[in-house]
Write a protein that holds these residues in place. Sequence first.
Motif, short mmCIF file in Angstrom:
data_model
loop_
_atom_site.label_atom_id
_atom_site.label_comp_id
_atom_site.label_asym_id
_atom_site.label_seq_id
_atom_site.Cartn_x
_atom_site.Cartn_y
_atom_site.Cartn_z
N UNK A 253 5.07 -11.45 89.40
CA UNK A 253 3.84 -11.95 88.81
C UNK A 253 2.71 -10.93 88.94
N UNK A 254 2.65 -10.26 90.08
CA UNK A 254 1.63 -9.22 90.27
C UNK A 254 1.84 -8.10 89.27
N UNK A 255 3.09 -7.72 89.08
CA UNK A 255 3.40 -6.65 88.12
C UNK A 255 3.09 -7.08 86.69
N UNK A 256 3.40 -8.33 86.37
CA UNK A 256 3.13 -8.83 85.02
C UNK A 256 1.63 -8.90 84.75
N UNK A 257 0.86 -9.34 85.74
CA UNK A 257 -0.59 -9.40 85.57
C UNK A 257 -1.17 -8.01 85.35
N UNK A 258 -0.69 -7.03 86.11
CA UNK A 258 -1.15 -5.65 85.95
C UNK A 258 -0.77 -5.11 84.57
N UNK A 259 0.44 -5.40 84.14
CA UNK A 259 0.90 -4.90 82.84
C UNK A 259 0.10 -5.49 81.69
#
Length: 433
Positions: A253-259
């Motif tokens: 989720x952290x990676x998706x938010x950053x992306x």
Amino acid sequence: MGRTNQTRQPERKSEERKPFQEDKSETQNRVYGPGNYFLSREEYYDVLAQCNLMEENACSQRCILDLVSAQFNHLDCTIRTWTHAWTRRESMSHLQSDEKQDIINSLDGYCVQEDWDSIHPLLPPGTRANMGPVLGATMLYQFIFSKLIDSPFWFLDGKISPTDVDGDPQFHLRLQYLYERIREASVYKAAWWKSVTIGECNARSAFDNNPANTGLAQGTAVQRKATVESLTDELLGCRVFQLLLRPLEYKKDVSLRHEQLHRILHDAVNTILYTEGGMFGNTTIERLADLPVFVHESDRMTSHMHHFTSPQNTPCFAALDGGRTLIVTRPGLVYSQMQALGHGRIFPPERVVKAEVLAEVKRPTKERVSRKGSTSGVAKPTKGRRAQRAKKLSASPSVADAKDDTGEHGEDREESVPLGKQIPPRRKTFWRQ
């Protein structure tokens, strides 16, 4: 007499023809349209060459206003979607008083600089219950406009030679100061110079959306990509912005938010570079200082969706006309001093984006009954049968009773209540008990 007239008639014709011949000799080169556009053959071919250059060279192309509007609308939708998905959808009551005040202070220029508890009650109910998405979108717009529009040459690395690796991080600020000095001398030349510089540095191929095959465009593309990455990390690392984000447990989720945030900033970069490089005008950003009072009929601002304003303003949530602007959730963007290629022609200012604001909520009025002949507009207390009938009517407010009450006693019932409460209840029938 007849011969005399015959001999003088050609002379008058020649005299009438003479001024025309003189005008023709003076304007014999004006063969390419009226004088206020093309005065000579040379100027016509000069403008034609410029038009051909605009087709071949990306840095000389003017942007399409409809496409600019569509891109900014798309950017607005993605910002709302991202903030709704990744911020706290709540009133932010869990924050400490100093944390709330830090958020207000960080939005200087976009939010009135008062304490949280004095601003919060004046906002519409939808905003009070969802401060996270609203303030998150405001911070995101503030970040984009300050980083990409207030400093229009942010993409330049400031290198002085091919062997220079680090460049000058302050070079874009120095160039911006040069632009401001040029603007003091000539607003039209400054606007043209700015757009040509942005367009040339970020030129793209005529056949695809890739950077043009020039050393300048290729180098700027590398610098632009690295800058967008750093801007994404900078915003997510901002403490006041983190206060609005909801906590995440999983790394995916952290990676998706950053992306997704990186994609928003990438789209914002493309939209702004296309606009700044093709508008050939000077930029004006309208913030809170420019919009201190909300006006319904203004062409500079529009109310936030939480106000639910329309031609039939909902009394409970509508922005107060003439009331204070509390938060500018999206600043306005205007371009002016745009000069056309033709002789002495200037375009009027072009508003690309209207400002979106949250203003003081229109105070709801209590239900009241007004009677004819009453100067105060408030119903006077009644006694006897009339009082019993009024009590009966208030207990069962049906359409038939209201009609009978108006016809019998000549009373007008005026209620300032939301539209949904004014709809009478459905009658009981054989099918609806």
